[in-house]
Scaffold this active site. Structure first.
Site, short mmCIF file in Angstrom:
data_model
loop_
_atom_site.label_atom_id
_atom_site.label_comp_id
_atom_site.label_asym_id
_atom_site.label_seq_id
_atom_site.Cartn_x
_atom_site.Cartn_y
_atom_site.Cartn_z
CG ASN A 170 26.46 78.37 49.74
OD1 ASN A 170 26.22 78.57 50.93
ND2 ASN A 170 26.48 79.35 48.85
CG ASP A 218 29.70 84.79 40.61
OD1 ASP A 218 29.23 85.11 41.72
OD2 ASP A 218 29.01 84.79 39.56
CG ASP A 219 32.50 79.41 42.30
OD1 ASP A 219 31.93 79.86 41.29
OD2 ASP A 219 32.13 78.36 42.88
CG ASP A 220 32.17 81.39 37.34
OD1 ASP A 220 32.17 82.55 37.83
OD2 ASP A 220 31.18 80.91 36.76
CG ASP A 311 21.55 89.43 41.23
OD1 ASP A 311 20.41 88.98 41.44
OD2 ASP A 311 22.11 89.35 40.11
NE ARG A 363 18.66 88.18 36.78
CZ ARG A 363 19.32 88.28 37.92
NH1 ARG A 363 19.31 87.27 38.79
NH2 ARG A 363 19.97 89.37 38.24
#
Length: 389
Positions: A170, A218-220, A311, A363
């Site tokens: 992204n 997720d990337d973490d 989500d 949210r």
């Protein structure tokens, strides 16, 4: 001196004695022969009876084995029926527990099978997936190459269960670096250069997906192989649900006001949850298609503007898809985690979106928008939790 008459008498007496002796000898021989025949006949009879006895004993043993096998089969059938009844009862109890808002924990061995209610709407595909025993990993990323490399190393080595990994790039201001293009991975690694920095990109039905199961990660986060396998095995029994580790809940406050509170943590007094975050969630690939086809322009723009809410929208779409009549099912299923590490703070990298100010209020606004679109929030509550025994 013996006269002739006396000699004649003695001779006749001797001859008679010899005749009697010969006759007795013959009779004795004949008697012994008959006795031998009787003994031989008796031996034959005994041998015959002995053989008959052995045959009967073997036949009896065979009958007993067949009887035991039959009894064992009956006993196994009863045990299977009992297990089926127990499984059905477990599902009914779990449903009742959910209605009573009590915590229901199912202890599940790795080879155990969980029963899915026949009335549940299970997703169907128009095509046959190539890999049914593996899953696809989708990882959106933005300015966190070093963290991403560590996360990829974890998934790349789980060759028994991971079919492919799709990295959604992204960071549109920069090209994909060579370190990722030539990253050593034991499974197929696909790098998708996006033209817009949008959270909607993580829920695309990419053509490289060959599996029913998709893991949105997720990337973490580094999820242990044990947790990943347990998550996949659980999902295979609940293919209609979003299976994950991070539950959240909504509360309408005040009631019937259309205003909602976003609750991040479950408490001992109230363990209900109404959706599962997609930071590490597994779900059916069909839900990617539903997301893209049902996402309205209003929500697409809201998600792009706030970098939030994607989500919640996915959970709402799944809940709406699963609903029967006026029911409002919980679209998610909570499972126990063993070893999951958040590595965001271990190396320098772009901070997660949830750190931003106003995250909670955005949210809650998203929940209100969903309630308006669906005439009330489409997802209900659950207290079900699957644990690895």
């Amino acid at each position: 001196v013996i006269d002739s008459n006396m000699a004649r008498k003695l001779f006749l007496l001797f001859g008679f004695a010899m005749s009697v002796t010969i006759l007795l000898t013959f009779l004795m021989i004949l008697s012994r022969s008959k006795s031998y025949d009787k003994i031989t006949a008796a031996d034959s009879l005994i041998t015959s009876h002995s053989n008959d006895l052995e045959e009967h004993s073997i036949n009896d043993l065979d009958c007993k084995c067949e009887e035991h096998e039959s009894e064992d089969e009956k006993r196994e059938d009863k045990e299977r029926e009992g297990k089926d009844e127990e499984s059905h009862e477990d599902v009914q109890v779990a449903k009742q527990e959910e209605e009573n808002h009590n915590v229901q924990v199912i202890e599940k061995d790795e080879d155990a099978h969980l029963t899915v209610d026949a009335e549940i709407k299970v997703p169907e595909l128009q095509y046959q997936p190539i890999e049914s025993e593996k899953f696809t990993v989708i990882i959106p990323t933005y300015k966190r190459v070093e963290l991403l490399k560590r996360v990829l190393e974890n998934y790349c080595t789980l060759t028994s269960h991971v079919d492919s990994i799709i990295v959604v790039w992204n960071n549109i201001q920069e090209p994909i670096p060579d370190i990722l293009k030539y990253f050593s991975c034991s499974v197929s690694l696909h790098l998708k250069q996006e033209t817009t920095n949008s959270l909607n990109n993580r829920f695309k039905p990419f053509p490289e997906i060959r599996t029913e199961a998709v893991l949105s990660a997720d990337d973490d986060l580094i999820i242990s192989h044990e947790d990943l396998i347990f998550q996949f095995e659980t999902w295979k029994q609940f293919k209609h649900l979003i299976v994950g580790y991070a539950p959240r809940r909504h509360i309408e406050d005040p009631p019937n006001s259309g205003k909602f509170v976003y609750v991040r943590k479950l408490t001992a007094n109230d363990r209900r949850y109404s959706f599962i975050l997609t930071t590490s969630a597994m779900f059916h690939v069909k839900y990617l298609e539903l997301y893209q086809s049902q996402l309205t322009d209003e929500f697409r723009n809201f998600i792009d503007e706030t970098m939030n809410c994607e989500d919640l929208v996915l959970n709402a779409i799944v809940a709406d898809y699963l609903k029967v009549s006026d029911s409002r099912p919980c679209p998610g299923l909570l499972i126990e985690e063993k070893h999951i590490r958040l590595i965001e703070t271990e190396n320098k990298g772009y901070d997660g979106l949830w750190h931003r100010k106003g995250h909670q209020s955005v949210r809650e606004k998203c929940l209100s928008m969903l309630a308006k679109q669906y005439d009330g929030l489409p997802f209900g509550y659950s207290t079900l939790k699957i644990v690895l025994a």
